[in-house]
Design an enzyme around this catalytic site. Structure first.
Site, short mmCIF file in Angstrom:
data_model
loop_
_atom_site.label_atom_id
_atom_site.label_comp_id
_atom_site.label_asym_id
_atom_site.label_seq_id
_atom_site.Cartn_x
_atom_site.Cartn_y
_atom_site.Cartn_z
N PRO A 2 71.07 -69.20 -8.36
CA PRO A 2 71.26 -69.13 -6.91
C PRO A 2 72.43 -70.02 -6.47
O PRO A 2 72.56 -71.15 -6.93
CB PRO A 2 69.95 -69.67 -6.34
N GLU A 3 73.27 -69.47 -5.62
CA GLU A 3 74.37 -70.24 -5.05
C GLU A 3 74.32 -70.13 -3.53
O GLU A 3 74.15 -69.05 -3.00
CB GLU A 3 75.73 -69.71 -5.55
#
Length: 65
Positions: A2-3
């Site tokens: 996840p970013e």
């Protein structure tokens, strides 16, 4: 992995930004069931003259306070 990218006006301290990033990391770990090492958080800060809301730059908005 996840970013999360956060865009905001400049002006927060390093401590404030770290706290924001840590809270977001912890939320993603909790709700997406991932390891903290997999979470990337990036803050992009804009100078107040490069950010506008309601037709006025943040410099103009802050001057009226």
């Amino acid at each position: 992995m996840p970013e999360v990218t956060i865009s905001m006006a400049a002006g927060r301290t390093d401590e404030q930004k770290k706290a924001i990033m840590l809270d977001i990391t912890n939320s993603i770990v909790k709700h997406a069931n991932v390891d903290p090492e997999a979470v990337v958080i990036q803050i992009n800060e804009a100078p107040h003259n490069n950010k506008m809301k309601g037709g006025k730059t943040f410099i103009e908005r802050n001057a009226k306070k």
